[in-house]
Write an enzyme that holds these catalytic residues in place. Structure first.
Site, short mmCIF file in Angstrom:
data_model
loop_
_atom_site.label_atom_id
_atom_site.label_comp_id
_atom_site.label_asym_id
_atom_site.label_seq_id
_atom_site.Cartn_x
_atom_site.Cartn_y
_atom_site.Cartn_z
N ASN A 1 -2.07 0.33 6.68
CA ASN A 1 -1.52 -0.88 7.28
C ASN A 1 -0.66 -1.70 6.31
O ASN A 1 -0.53 -2.91 6.45
CB ASN A 1 -2.64 -1.71 7.92
N ARG B 1 -1.98 -14.20 4.84
CA ARG B 1 -2.67 -13.51 5.94
C ARG B 1 -1.89 -13.64 7.25
O ARG B 1 -1.86 -12.70 8.04
CB ARG B 1 -4.09 -14.07 6.10
N THR C 1 -5.52 -6.81 10.89
CA THR C 1 -5.82 -5.55 10.20
C THR C 1 -5.32 -4.35 11.00
O THR C 1 -4.71 -3.43 10.45
CB THR C 1 -7.35 -5.42 10.00
N ARG D 1 2.39 -6.17 9.47
CA ARG D 1 1.64 -5.03 10.02
C ARG D 1 2.18 -4.62 11.40
O ARG D 1 2.19 -3.44 11.73
CB ARG D 1 0.15 -5.36 10.04
N GLU E 1 -9.52 -11.32 -7.31
CA GLU E 1 -8.60 -10.19 -7.16
C GLU E 1 -7.36 -10.33 -8.05
O GLU E 1 -6.87 -9.33 -8.59
CB GLU E 1 -8.20 -10.04 -5.69
N PHE F 1 -15.49 3.66 6.65
CA PHE F 1 -14.13 4.06 6.27
C PHE F 1 -13.89 3.99 4.77
O PHE F 1 -12.78 4.23 4.31
CB PHE F 1 -13.10 3.19 7.00
N TYR G 1 -12.32 -2.25 -3.94
CA TYR G 1 -12.84 -2.32 -2.56
C TYR G 1 -14.37 -2.22 -2.52
O TYR G 1 -14.93 -1.88 -1.47
CB TYR G 1 -12.21 -1.22 -1.71
N LYS H 1 0.82 -1.22 0.00
CA LYS H 1 0.00 0.00 0.00
C LYS H 1 0.86 1.27 0.00
O LYS H 1 2.07 1.22 0.27
CB LYS H 1 -0.93 -0.03 1.21
P1 IDP Z 1 -7.93 -6.67 5.79
O1 IDP Z 1 -7.11 -5.76 4.91
O2 IDP Z 1 -7.16 -7.14 7.00
O3 IDP Z 1 -8.55 -7.82 5.03
P2 IDP Z 1 -10.57 -5.43 5.79
O4 IDP Z 1 -11.56 -5.53 6.92
O5 IDP Z 1 -10.84 -6.20 4.55
O6 IDP Z 1 -9.12 -5.79 6.40
O7 IDP Z 1 -10.44 -3.89 5.45
C1 IDP Z 1 -9.84 -3.47 4.24
C2 IDP Z 1 -8.92 -2.31 4.55
O8 IDP Z 1 -9.72 -1.19 5.00
C3 IDP Z 1 -7.93 -2.53 5.70
O9 IDP Z 1 -6.77 -3.21 5.33
C4 IDP Z 1 -7.63 -1.10 6.11
O10 IDP Z 1 -6.73 -0.47 5.20
C5 IDP Z 1 -9.01 -0.45 5.97
N1 IDP Z 1 -9.78 -0.51 7.23
C6 IDP Z 1 -10.35 -1.59 7.81
N2 IDP Z 1 -10.99 -1.29 8.94
C7 IDP Z 1 -10.80 0.06 9.11
C8 IDP Z 1 -11.21 0.99 10.12
O11 IDP Z 1 -11.89 0.66 11.10
N3 IDP Z 1 -10.80 2.29 9.94
C9 IDP Z 1 -10.07 2.69 8.86
N4 IDP Z 1 -9.68 1.85 7.89
C10 IDP Z 1 -10.03 0.55 8.01
MG MG Z 2 -9.94 -7.73 3.49
#
Ligand code: IDP
Ligand code: MG
Length: 140
Positions: A114, A87, A93, A104, A128, A59, A51, A11
């Site tokens: 992240n 993962r 996350t 992370r 994807e 968010f 996304y 990212k």
């Molecule tokens: P992941 O990347 O671990 O699979 P997801 O829930 O799929 O997590 O969320 C996608 C992306 O959205 C995360 O990697 C992060 O960049 C962002 N994100 C997830 N939850 C939050 C939040 O509560 N606040 C801000 N950004 C978030």
């Molecule tokens: Mg995800």
């Protein structure tokens, strides 16, 4: 055991800090092979489409803005159980909850910035990977 492929994205927070190699060293050390890779600047429309599953989340708009804020590296990782393995190496996350040694934990700036994306299931990995790569782009 069959090989799997999964989509990984480095990212903008990580490309900005010149961490592409450090992150990919962790994938390689975990037995994942980089079988396709491209550095790109996502458009807003592309980030929204990628996304789309999150479009109702609070968010979503911030996430899209972040993902277009700098270059990303989109890549395909290949290995045994590549989806789950990726993962594991990524960590939770929210970096505050990520295990020691994960990408992370070591590199993420925040729950949003992240450092890495990774597909969350074999089904989504196929979708994807196909979003960014044609079959001929992937060299195993
Ligand atoms: P992941 O990347 O671990 O699979 P997801 O829930 O799929 O997590 O969320 C996608 C992306 O959205 C995360 O990697 C992060 O960049 C962002 N994100 C997830 N939850 C939050 C939040 O509560 N606040 C801000 N950004 C978030
Ligand atoms: Mg995800």
């Amino acid at each position: 055991m069959a090989l799997e492929r999964t989509l990984s994205i480095i990212k903008p927070d990580a490309t900005r800090r010149n961490l592409t190699g450090a992150i990919n060293a962790k994938f390689e050390a975990a037995g994942l092979r980089l079988v396709a890779q491209r550095r790109i600047r996502l458009t807003t429309a592309q980030a929204e489409a990628f996304y789309a599953v999150h479009k109702e989340r609070p968010f979503f708009r911030d996430l899209v803005t972040f993902m277009v804020s700098g270059p990303v590296v989109v890549q395909v990782l290949e290995g045994e159980h590549a989806v789950a393995r990726n993962r594991e190496v990524m960590g939770a996350t929210n970096p505050a909850n990520a295990a020691p040694g994960t990408i992370r934990k070591e590199f993420a700036e925040s729950i949003e910035a992240n450092s890495v994306h990774g597909s969350d299931s074999a089904e989504n990995a196929a979708i994807e990977v196909a979003f960014f790569f044609a079959g001929l782009d992937i060299v195993g």
